[in-house]
Design a protein around this motif. Structure first.
Motif, PDB file in Angstrom:
ATOM      1  N   ASP A   1       0.808  -1.227   0.000  1.00 15.11           N
ATOM      2  CA  ASP A   1       0.000   0.000   0.000  1.00 15.11           C
ATOM      3  C   ASP A   1       0.844   1.282   0.000  1.00 15.11           C
ATOM      4  O   ASP A   1       0.309   2.382   0.115  1.00 15.11           O
ATOM      5  CB  ASP A   1      -0.955   0.007   1.199  1.00 15.11           C
ATOM      6  CG  ASP A   1      -0.240   0.073   2.549  1.00 15.11           C
ATOM      7  OD1 ASP A   1       1.012   0.154   2.599  1.00 15.11           O
ATOM      8  OD2 ASP A   1      -0.953   0.043   3.571  1.00 15.11           O
TER       9      ASP A   1
ATOM     10  N   THR B   1       3.084   2.116   2.271  1.00 14.45           N
ATOM     11  CA  THR B   1       3.637   2.431   3.587  1.00 14.45           C
ATOM     12  C   THR B   1       4.889   1.581   3.820  1.00 14.45           C
ATOM     13  O   THR B   1       5.176   0.643   3.064  1.00 14.45           O
ATOM     14  CB  THR B   1       2.635   2.165   4.734  1.00 14.45           C
ATOM     15  OG1 THR B   1       2.318   0.770   4.753  1.00 14.45           O
ATOM     16  CG2 THR B   1       1.375   3.007   4.575  1.00 14.45           C
TER      17      THR B   1
ATOM     18  N   THR C   1       6.759  -0.476   7.030  1.00 19.78           N
ATOM     19  CA  THR C   1       6.710  -0.938   8.408  1.00 19.78           C
ATOM     20  C   THR C   1       8.120  -0.843   8.970  1.00 19.78           C
ATOM     21  O   THR C   1       9.088  -1.184   8.291  1.00 19.78           O
ATOM     22  CB  THR C   1       6.206  -2.391   8.475  1.00 19.78           C
ATOM     23  OG1 THR C   1       4.948  -2.459   7.800  1.00 19.78           O
ATOM     24  CG2 THR C   1       6.019  -2.841   9.903  1.00 19.78           C
TER      25      THR C   1
ATOM     26  N   GLY D   1       9.122  10.346   6.932  1.00 25.28           N
ATOM     27  CA  GLY D   1       7.713  10.225   6.604  1.00 25.28           C
ATOM     28  C   GLY D   1       6.794  10.499   7.765  1.00 25.28           C
ATOM     29  O   GLY D   1       7.222  10.932   8.837  1.00 25.28           O
TER      30      GLY D   1
ATOM     31  N   VAL E   1       1.589   6.590  10.412  1.00 17.52           N
ATOM     32  CA  VAL E   1       0.163   6.355  10.177  1.00 17.52           C
ATOM     33  C   VAL E   1      -0.427   5.355  11.180  1.00 17.52           C
ATOM     34  O   VAL E   1      -1.632   5.324  11.382  1.00 17.52           O
ATOM     35  CB  VAL E   1      -0.131   5.893   8.729  1.00 17.52           C
ATOM     36  CG1 VAL E   1       0.165   7.013   7.745  1.00 17.52           C
ATOM     37  CG2 VAL E   1       0.632   4.639   8.357  1.00 17.52           C
TER      38      VAL E   1
ATOM     39  N   LYS F   1       4.192   2.205  11.379  1.00 18.52           N
ATOM     40  CA  LYS F   1       3.896   2.177   9.944  1.00 18.52           C
ATOM     41  C   LYS F   1       4.003   3.619   9.505  1.00 18.52           C
ATOM     42  O   LYS F   1       3.367   4.507  10.088  1.00 18.52           O
ATOM     43  CB  LYS F   1       2.506   1.619   9.656  1.00 18.52           C
ATOM     44  CG  LYS F   1       2.493   0.124   9.764  1.00 18.52           C
ATOM     45  CD  LYS F   1       1.363  -0.518   9.032  1.00 18.52           C
ATOM     46  CE  LYS F   1       1.507  -2.009   9.263  1.00 18.52           C
ATOM     47  NZ  LYS F   1       0.491  -2.795   8.719  1.00 18.52           N
ATOM     48  N   VAL F   2       4.818   3.853   8.496  1.00 17.53           N
ATOM     49  CA  VAL F   2       5.130   5.205   8.051  1.00 17.53           C
ATOM     50  C   VAL F   2       4.759   5.355   6.584  1.00 17.53           C
ATOM     51  O   VAL F   2       5.036   4.477   5.770  1.00 17.53           O
ATOM     52  CB  VAL F   2       6.649   5.489   8.242  1.00 17.53           C
ATOM     53  CG1 VAL F   2       7.033   6.845   7.717  1.00 17.53           C
ATOM     54  CG2 VAL F   2       7.030   5.344   9.713  1.00 17.53           C
ATOM     55  N   LYS F   3       4.111   6.495   6.273  1.00 19.97           N
ATOM     56  CA  LYS F   3       3.894   6.865   4.871  1.00 19.97           C
ATOM     57  C   LYS F   3       5.133   7.657   4.489  1.00 19.97           C
ATOM     58  O   LYS F   3       5.333   8.782   4.957  1.00 19.97           O
ATOM     59  CB  LYS F   3       2.644   7.731   4.724  1.00 19.97           C
ATOM     60  CG  LYS F   3       2.331   8.104   3.297  1.00 19.97           C
ATOM     61  CD  LYS F   3       1.035   8.925   3.234  1.00 19.97           C
ATOM     62  CE  LYS F   3       0.551   9.159   1.847  1.00 19.97           C
ATOM     63  NZ  LYS F   3       1.471   9.827   0.967  1.00 19.97           N
TER      64      LYS F   3
ATOM     65  N   ASN G   1       9.235   7.334  -2.045  1.00 23.74           N
ATOM     66  CA  ASN G   1       9.186   5.879  -2.076  1.00 23.74           C
ATOM     67  C   ASN G   1       9.965   5.329  -3.259  1.00 23.74           C
ATOM     68  O   ASN G   1       9.554   4.402  -3.917  1.00 23.74           O
ATOM     69  CB  ASN G   1       7.732   5.396  -2.125  1.00 23.74           C
ATOM     70  CG  ASN G   1       7.536   4.122  -1.305  1.00 23.74           C
ATOM     71  OD1 ASN G   1       8.490   3.507  -0.864  1.00 23.74           O
ATOM     72  ND2 ASN G   1       6.295   3.741  -1.108  1.00 23.74           N
TER      73      ASN G   1
END
Length: 175
Positions: A32, A34, A36, A86, A89, A101-103, A107
């Motif tokens: 997705d 993100t 981890t 980031g 989230v 969990k980081v957006k 990327n």
């Protein structure tokens, strides 16, 4: 990355689908978008079961090489570095096997270029084991792993008289 999906180094698992930060965290990109973030197995063994963990709130920004979260163990207050830039989230914990969990702000390859992967992990971990032996021996503890053995699950518990703040500061790259 042919062969097994993880490398066994000194009896510790280092899954090959992750990027590793020199401060003993890993970044695992998710479908997705993100990422981890968790502690690598040496970091987990250094801290054992933490007394407490201070996680940032969702919406907080973490910066690569800046503080991701703090772990308290015995007399140590350990600053754990973020492998990525980031926005947080979601937060996890020791029971979930990951902490954040980081957006990510980016990327692409550049977002992960400072992290270790694949064949880079083993030589780095060999140096880390040497650094750990030196940190523990400078604390008056008996040298460990002289036979190239496996680190115990809770290194902190095995060295009750050690200045754990100093050892963790060294291994988790405190300034």
């Amino acid at each position: 990355l042919a062969g097994s999906p993880e490398e066994d180094l000194f009896g510790m698992a280092f899954p090959l689908d992750r990027f590793y930060h020199r401060g003993h965290t890993w970044a695992h990109p998710q479908a997705d978008g993100t990422v981890t973030v968790g502690l690598d197995e040496l970091g987990q063994r250094l801290l054992g079961v933490p007394d407490a963990v201070d996680l940032p709130q969702p919406g907080a920004h973490v910066a690569a090489n800046g503080t991701a979260f703090r772990v308290h163990k015995r007399d140590a207050n350990v600053r754990v570095l973020s492998p990525v830039d980031g926005e947080v989230v979601e937060t996890g914990g020791t029971d979930r096997g990951w902490y954040l969990k980081v957006k990510p702000a980016a990327n692409d390859e550049m977002a992960f270029r400072h992290l270790l992967r694949g064949a880079e992990v083993k030589p780095w971990l060999m140096r880390e084991m040497e650094r750990l032996q030196l940190a523990l021996s400078s604390e008056g503890a008996a040298p460990t792993l002289a036979d190239g053995g496996v680190p115990v699950a809770d290194i902190a518990a095995s060295y009750p008289k050690t200045d754990w703040d100093a050892v963790c500061g060294e291994m988790f790259l405190e300034p």
